[in-house]
Structures are given as C-alpha cells and as structure tokens.
Design an enzyme around this catalytic site. Structure first.
Site, PDB file in Angstrom:
ATOM      1  N   ASP A 246       0.819  -1.212   0.000  1.00 23.81           N
ATOM      2  CA  ASP A 246       0.000   0.000   0.000  1.00 23.81           C
ATOM      3  C   ASP A 246       0.850   1.257   0.000  1.00 23.81           C
ATOM      4  OD1 ASP A 246       0.991  -0.291   2.539  1.00 23.81           O
ATOM      5  OD2 ASP A 246      -0.748   0.596   3.513  1.00 23.81           O
ATOM      6  N   THR A 321       3.189  28.331  -0.933  1.00 18.54           N
ATOM      7  CA  THR A 321       3.112  28.602  -2.370  1.00 18.54           C
ATOM      8  C   THR A 321       3.240  27.341  -3.211  1.00 18.54           C
ATOM      9  OG1 THR A 321       5.512  28.958  -2.503  1.00 18.54           O
ATOM     10  CG2 THR A 321       4.138  30.862  -1.974  1.00 18.54           C
TER      11      THR A 321
END
Length: 424
Positions: A246, A321
């Site tokens: 996973d 950002t």
C-alpha cells in the site's frame, strides 16, 4: 573428547536463538537512542495568536515533553513527539513512518494537522501541541513491538517435537537395557559412552537445524527492517506468489527524482531543461536537487557560478506557495520570471498574469500522476508573456537497480537566452 562434542551440541542448540534475540535488542536500542537523542524547542507560556519568535523557549530532550506542551519545529528538524499542528503550515517528510516518499502538507486546523514523532519538517515552521503521554508515542510503540517479538513454534516444529519425544523414549529404553546386557557379556560401558550413544541415536540434530533455520530467517528479515512475529509467518511467506503493497516507499528509495523533461508543443526540450534548472537553484528539496543534476547530466547545463547572476532574485520553495523560482533583471530595468511547482499553482500563476494554459498541460500532468509519477510544471513570464514551457516528470527510484537504455543528446554549453521583458 566425547565430553567436548556433547558440550558443543548444547551450545549450538542455543547459539542461534541467542543471536536472534541479540539482534532484536540492538534494533530496539537503536530506536530508543533515536528517541533519546532528539531535542525539542519547547515554548514557555505560549498561547494561540502570540508571536512565536518573541516567545521564551527552552531546549529539552524529546523524552521530557509532557502532554499539551507546545513545541516549535523549524525546517530540517525532527518532530520530537506525536501531536497536532496549532500554528503555521509546513511540508513534512513522513517516509520513515508511512513509506510514502512524497512530502505531505500539515497545517493548523482541519484534518491535516496530525504529525508523528520521528518525521522531518522540510520547509517553513510549525508549532505542535504534544498529544502523547511519555512512553506512549509512536516510537515507544515501535520499541515495544520489537522487544515483544517472540518466536513461536510452527506446526512443523510441533509435529517434529512430538516425533522426537516418542523416539527419545524408545532410545532411552534401548540404552538403559544395553548396559545390563553389556555387563553380562563382560564388556560394561562407561556412562559417557552411553550418553554419547543416546545423543547419536536420538535425531536431535534435525530439531536443532529446523529451529536454527527458522530463527535465521527471522533474523535476516530483522536486518532488512521487517519484523516477523513468528516462524509460522516465515514458513507462510514461502507460499506467497503475489505481494500487494500500500506504500511505494516500501520498494523505492523514498525520494522522488527527476526522470524526464516533457516540453509543451512548440517548446524546445533544451529550453525547458534550462528553465527547470534555473527555477530549482533555490530549491533545496531532494526533488529540486535532482532536477539540477538531470539537466547537467542530460544537456551539460552547469549551475551558474558565483556572481554570474548578478541581478537574480531567488524564490525558495515553501508549503504555502508550493512553488520555487527565480527572477532575472537586467541593468536597463527589464526582467523575466521563471516558476516551477505543483500543476495547480503554476496554472493559477500563469492565468493570474493573463496567460493561456494549453490543454496538454493538464492532460499530460494527469497522465503522469495516473502512472505513479509526480508532475511539476515549469512556466516563464518574459517579453512573450506568461506561458507554460513543459513538465518535469518525477518518479520514485526502485531500490533494485535496473538496466536502462542510453539516450543520445546534443551537447550544449549553456542556454541563458531569456529575452529582456518588462517586469511581471
């Protein structure tokens, strides 16, 4: 000599298990040392809304943190304890815990505020409220798991032990009956000889080897950071044909690296590589450094020397950002700006300055993401206006080296041909 061989048999029967237990203790000790050596910057009398930089702080060991303590964690520092982010936002490397190579964003409020002790802050600064009591953190649970791993007998070993017990009774009766018959024949044997005969008759070596093989298998797994809780698990692994994972970090190095430059239609790939390298000069993340290396290896693009970019303004990567870049300015006042970052942020940046984003930018980015890679868009704002130049394809590197075909590229000394433009 017979006594020496008997003692060696006893020692061999216990040596393998002692070695395995020693490995487990060493593994637990390394985890305990990682917890003990971690230091934390604990904030004193800090409250929500107060300026962190003006708050009195003290350096303490991670083991001294208590429930509801506030800790200031900066870039490149380890998170000392499990907790919740109560101030700030940062990119966190959780590969040591989850195996996921891509950093995750953790910020105050919402469902992305939880952090785990032992992970690393990659950018910015966050304040964490400790939510785990001493001795109940993630590292503590890992230590308990390693120390509590005990070896249980497998069904094969249990069946073999029953067989050996039955044979032992038979051979004990034989050896006991042998001495009276030997004495009657005038050839009585010493106790040492009889014990040696008993050990030789009983197939103890088979049982010792089977136990040693199981312990050796568990020990080899521990050396590779895989904890096998029992010999049954090791035996069952031999029947496994398909393994589902996973987390990609289980089979990869844990750091994404630049693998390819994908230019937009009409854009030269060399121009894209040069722009990607310039926008990554201030990006100290592993991904950013790999872009600089790829541009140098594939096209011979070197990093600018000190003083070469005299009017450059670097934009470092931040969690807010999700971009990095560089602004280039010339003596006549003209300039251009190059940005690199997540697809959504770069697309918004180009559109904010009135540029058009080609449909390929979103479609190709989605295709790279669907294939397990990570796309980073590169854009420029110069005299031709804001536009997307192309995509940097990041991918996880497999732990097992694989052969790859060579690629022939033209040699270029440097491409610093950005035309002067008005300041964006």
């Amino acid at each position: 000599m017979i006594s020496v061989w008997l003692w060696l048999t006893v020692i061999f029967a216990n040596l393998a298990e002692a070695v395995a237990e020693g490995r487990g203790r060493a593994q637990a000790e390394s985890l305990r040392r990682a917890r003990t050596d971690t230091v934390a910057l604990r904030l004193r009398h800090w409250r929500y809304g107060l300026d962190v930089e003006r708050t009195e702080a003290e350096t303490v060991a991670a083991t001294d943190l208590k429930l509801f303590d506030f800790v200031n964690v900066r870039a490149s520092e380890l998170i000392p304890a499990d907790g919740d982010v109560v101030d700030g936002v940062a990119a966190v490397d959780e590969s040591a815990v989850t195996g996921e190579s891509a950093p995750v964003i953790r910020e105050a409020g919402g469902d992305r505020s939880g952090v785990t002790g032992g992970t690393t802050v990659l950018s910015d600064r966050i304040v964490i409220r400790v939510t785990s009591r001493p001795g109940h953190s993630f590292l503590d649970r890992m230590i308990a798991l390693v120390e509590g791993a005990s070896r249980h007998k497998t069904p094969n070993e249990i069946a073999l032990n029953i067989l050996l017990a039955a044979l032992t009774i038979v051979f004990v009766l034989i050896v006991v009956a042998l001495q009276p018959m030997a004495a009657y024949a005038g050839a009585a044997q010493s106790t040492t000889v009889l014990v040696a005969l008993l050990v030789t008759l009983i197939p103890t070596t088979i049982g010792a080897l089977l136990s040693a093989i199981g312990i050796a298998g568990m020990d080899r797994l521990v050396q590779r950071n895989v904890l096998a809780m029992s010999g049954r698990a090791v035996e069952a692994a031999g029947d496994v044909n398909t393994l589902l994972l996973d987390k990609t970090g289980t089979i990869t190095l844990g750091n994404r690296e630049a693998a390819d430059f994908v230019p937009m239609p009409g854009v030269d790939e060399l121009l894209l590589a040069d722009a990607a390298q310039l926008s990554s000069l201030a990006d100290e993340t592993p991904e950013g450094r790999s872009i600089v290396v790829l541009a140098k290896e594939r096209y011979g693009l070197r990093e600018p020397a000190d003083g070469e970019l005299t009017h450059a303004r670097f934009v470092e990567f931040s969690a807010q950002t999700r971009m990095s870049g560089i602004g280039l300015r010339w003596a006549d006042g003209t300039a251009c700006h190059i940005g690199k970052g997540a697809a959504a942020q770069i697309i918004d940046w180009v559109r904010m300055y009135g540029g058009a984003v080609p449909a390929e930018a979103g479609a190709w980015s989605d295709a790279i993401a669907a294939g397990g890679g990570t796309p980073l868009l590169v854009a420029v704002h110069d005299h031709d206006g804001p536009r997307v130049l192309g995509i940097v394809h990041l991918e996880d590197v497999s732990r097992k080296a694989s052969a790859s075909g060579s690629r022939s590229c033209a040699a270029w000394a440097s491409v610093r041909s950005w035309s002067p433009a008005t300041t964006p």
